[in-house]
Design a protein around this motif. Structure first.
Motif, short mmCIF file in Angstrom:
data_model
loop_
_atom_site.label_atom_id
_atom_site.label_comp_id
_atom_site.label_asym_id
_atom_site.label_seq_id
_atom_site.Cartn_x
_atom_site.Cartn_y
_atom_site.Cartn_z
N THR A 76 38.50 40.73 36.28
CA THR A 76 39.25 39.93 35.31
C THR A 76 39.05 38.44 35.46
OG1 THR A 76 41.41 39.60 34.30
CG2 THR A 76 41.38 39.83 36.69
N PRO A 77 38.92 37.76 34.33
CA PRO A 77 39.04 36.31 34.34
C PRO A 77 40.52 35.94 34.36
CG PRO A 77 38.61 37.04 32.11
CD PRO A 77 38.60 38.26 33.00
N GLU A 78 40.79 34.65 34.37
CA GLU A 78 42.17 34.19 34.31
C GLU A 78 42.32 33.34 33.06
OE1 GLU A 78 44.26 33.16 37.93
OE2 GLU A 78 44.75 31.22 37.02
N TYR A 79 43.22 33.75 32.18
CA TYR A 79 43.52 33.01 30.96
C TYR A 79 44.96 32.53 31.06
CZ TYR A 79 39.38 35.21 28.79
OH TYR A 79 38.13 35.65 28.48
N ASN A 80 45.17 31.23 31.08
CA ASN A 80 46.52 30.66 31.13
C ASN A 80 47.35 31.25 32.26
OD1 ASN A 80 46.06 28.97 28.88
ND2 ASN A 80 46.39 30.72 27.52
N ARG A 81 46.73 31.39 33.43
CA ARG A 81 47.37 31.86 34.65
C ARG A 81 47.76 33.33 34.62
NH1 ARG A 81 45.15 27.92 36.91
NH2 ARG A 81 46.32 26.07 37.43
N SER A 82 47.10 34.12 33.77
CA SER A 82 47.40 35.55 33.70
C SER A 82 46.15 36.30 33.24
CB SER A 82 48.57 35.80 32.77
OG SER A 82 49.02 37.15 32.90
N ILE A 83 46.35 37.60 32.97
CA ILE A 83 45.23 38.43 32.53
C ILE A 83 45.02 38.26 31.03
CG2 ILE A 83 45.52 40.12 34.37
CD1 ILE A 83 46.94 41.96 32.44
N PRO A 84 43.80 38.45 30.58
CA PRO A 84 43.51 38.37 29.15
C PRO A 84 44.29 39.43 28.37
CG PRO A 84 41.49 38.36 30.42
CD PRO A 84 42.59 38.71 31.37
N GLY A 108 41.88 52.26 42.74
CA GLY A 108 41.23 51.17 42.03
C GLY A 108 41.13 49.92 42.86
N ALA A 109 40.48 48.92 42.27
CA ALA A 109 40.36 47.61 42.90
C ALA A 109 40.37 46.56 41.80
CB ALA A 109 39.09 47.51 43.73
N VAL A 110 40.77 45.35 42.21
CA VAL A 110 40.85 44.21 41.30
C VAL A 110 40.04 43.07 41.90
CG1 VAL A 110 42.40 42.50 40.28
CG2 VAL A 110 43.15 44.88 40.51
N ILE A 111 39.12 42.52 41.11
CA ILE A 111 38.33 41.37 41.51
C ILE A 111 38.19 40.45 40.30
CG2 ILE A 111 37.08 42.66 43.28
CD1 ILE A 111 34.67 42.79 41.41
N GLY A 112 37.65 39.26 40.51
CA GLY A 112 37.46 38.39 39.36
C GLY A 112 36.71 37.11 39.70
N ALA A 113 36.27 36.46 38.65
CA ALA A 113 35.53 35.21 38.76
C ALA A 113 36.06 34.21 37.75
CB ALA A 113 34.04 35.47 38.50
N ILE A 118 40.53 28.05 41.94
CA ILE A 118 41.30 29.16 42.52
C ILE A 118 40.80 30.51 42.00
CG2 ILE A 118 43.35 27.79 42.97
CD1 ILE A 118 44.64 29.17 40.52
N GLY A 119 39.65 30.50 41.34
CA GLY A 119 39.12 31.76 40.84
C GLY A 119 40.09 32.39 39.86
N SER A 120 40.34 33.64 40.02
CA SER A 120 41.28 34.33 39.13
C SER A 120 42.46 34.89 39.93
CB SER A 120 40.55 35.44 38.37
OG SER A 120 39.97 36.36 39.26
N ALA A 121 42.90 34.11 40.92
CA ALA A 121 43.94 34.57 41.85
C ALA A 121 45.24 34.96 41.16
CB ALA A 121 44.21 33.49 42.91
N GLN A 124 44.80 38.07 38.96
CA GLN A 124 44.69 39.28 39.77
C GLN A 124 46.05 39.73 40.27
OE1 GLN A 124 41.53 39.67 42.65
NE2 GLN A 124 40.34 38.07 41.62
N GLN A 125 46.91 38.78 40.65
CA GLN A 125 48.24 39.17 41.11
C GLN A 125 49.04 39.81 39.99
OE1 GLN A 125 49.21 39.18 44.38
NE2 GLN A 125 50.75 40.48 43.46
N HIS A 126 48.95 39.25 38.79
CA HIS A 126 49.64 39.86 37.64
C HIS A 126 49.10 41.26 37.37
CE1 HIS A 126 51.10 35.83 35.71
NE2 HIS A 126 51.65 36.07 36.86
N LEU A 127 47.78 41.38 37.42
CA LEU A 127 47.16 42.68 37.17
C LEU A 127 47.58 43.70 38.23
CD1 LEU A 127 45.30 44.51 35.57
CD2 LEU A 127 43.35 43.44 36.74
N ARG A 128 47.64 43.29 39.48
CA ARG A 128 48.08 44.19 40.55
C ARG A 128 49.52 44.68 40.28
NH1 ARG A 128 45.22 44.21 45.39
NH2 ARG A 128 43.39 42.87 45.37
#
Length: 186
Positions: A76-84, A108-113, A118-121, A124-128
């Motif tokens: 996942t990317p990060e859009y406005n501090r959350s998931i798309p 599963g696993a969650v990663i992002g660029a 801060i990348g997509s930190a 990723q937390q929202h997605l988790r």
């Protein structure tokens, strides 16, 4: 070894998506018995509870792809501090109607660029959090936040230019593979 089918969700629709590059790089580092299918989420209708009685064909197809998979990968990317929104919509469609959550019980696993430092930190937390509610057993470590700069560490075909990025991603893939095997044997 038996084939492990992985449904891969890329949260960006952009043709030149850096997260699609990251997904391809991870796929290239996985052992041959891990077979990835990137799930298309751009053509899905917006979730509407009115669908619950008669799910649209695209949403039924999404649920079938998830159900055929043994494991999940979210990039996942990060859009406005959350998931798309497109990724959240896919999660909503795949987990509904109530009582038919296609994600439940899968590892599963969650990663992002991101181009951001801060990348997509935060995304990723929202997605988790969402995946935890959907009963997806998410690999807790390592966290993968790839910072894309002008000299991209991964090209459009998923080839990794940087040795340190390759080593880091290989460490993630090795942990992910072991995680999936443990979860499927439990």
């Amino acid at each position: 070894m038996d084939t492990i089918r992985v449904a891969s969700f890329v949260g960006s629709l952009r043709r030149e998506s850096i997260n699609r590059r990251l997904a391809c790089a991870v796929e290239s580092l996985a052992p041959p018995h891990f077979v990835f299918e990137q799930v298309s989420i751009g053509n899905l209708p917006l979730y509407d509870q009115d669908f619950d009685g008669d799910y649209p064909p695209a949403a039924r197809h999404l649920k079938e792809q998830i159900e055929k998979a043994d494991a999940l990968l979210f990039v996942t990317p990060e859009y406005n501090r959350s998931i798309p929104g497109v990724l959240k919509n896919a999660l909503d469609l795949g987990s509904r109607p109530w009582g038919t959550n296609s994600f439940a019980g899968k590892p599963g696993a969650v990663i992002g660029a991101s181009i951001g430092v801060i990348g997509s930190a935060l995304a990723q937390q929202h997605l988790r959090n969402v995946l935890s509610y959907l009963d997806v057993a998410v690999l807790p470590q390592p966290e993968v936040f790839i910072h894309f700069k002008q000299d991209a560490p991964i090209d459009t075909d998923g080839h990794i230019a940087s040795d340190s990025t390759r080593q880091f991603l290989q460490g993630f893939v090795d942990r992910y593979v072991a995680w999936v095997h443990r979860q499927l044997q439990a």
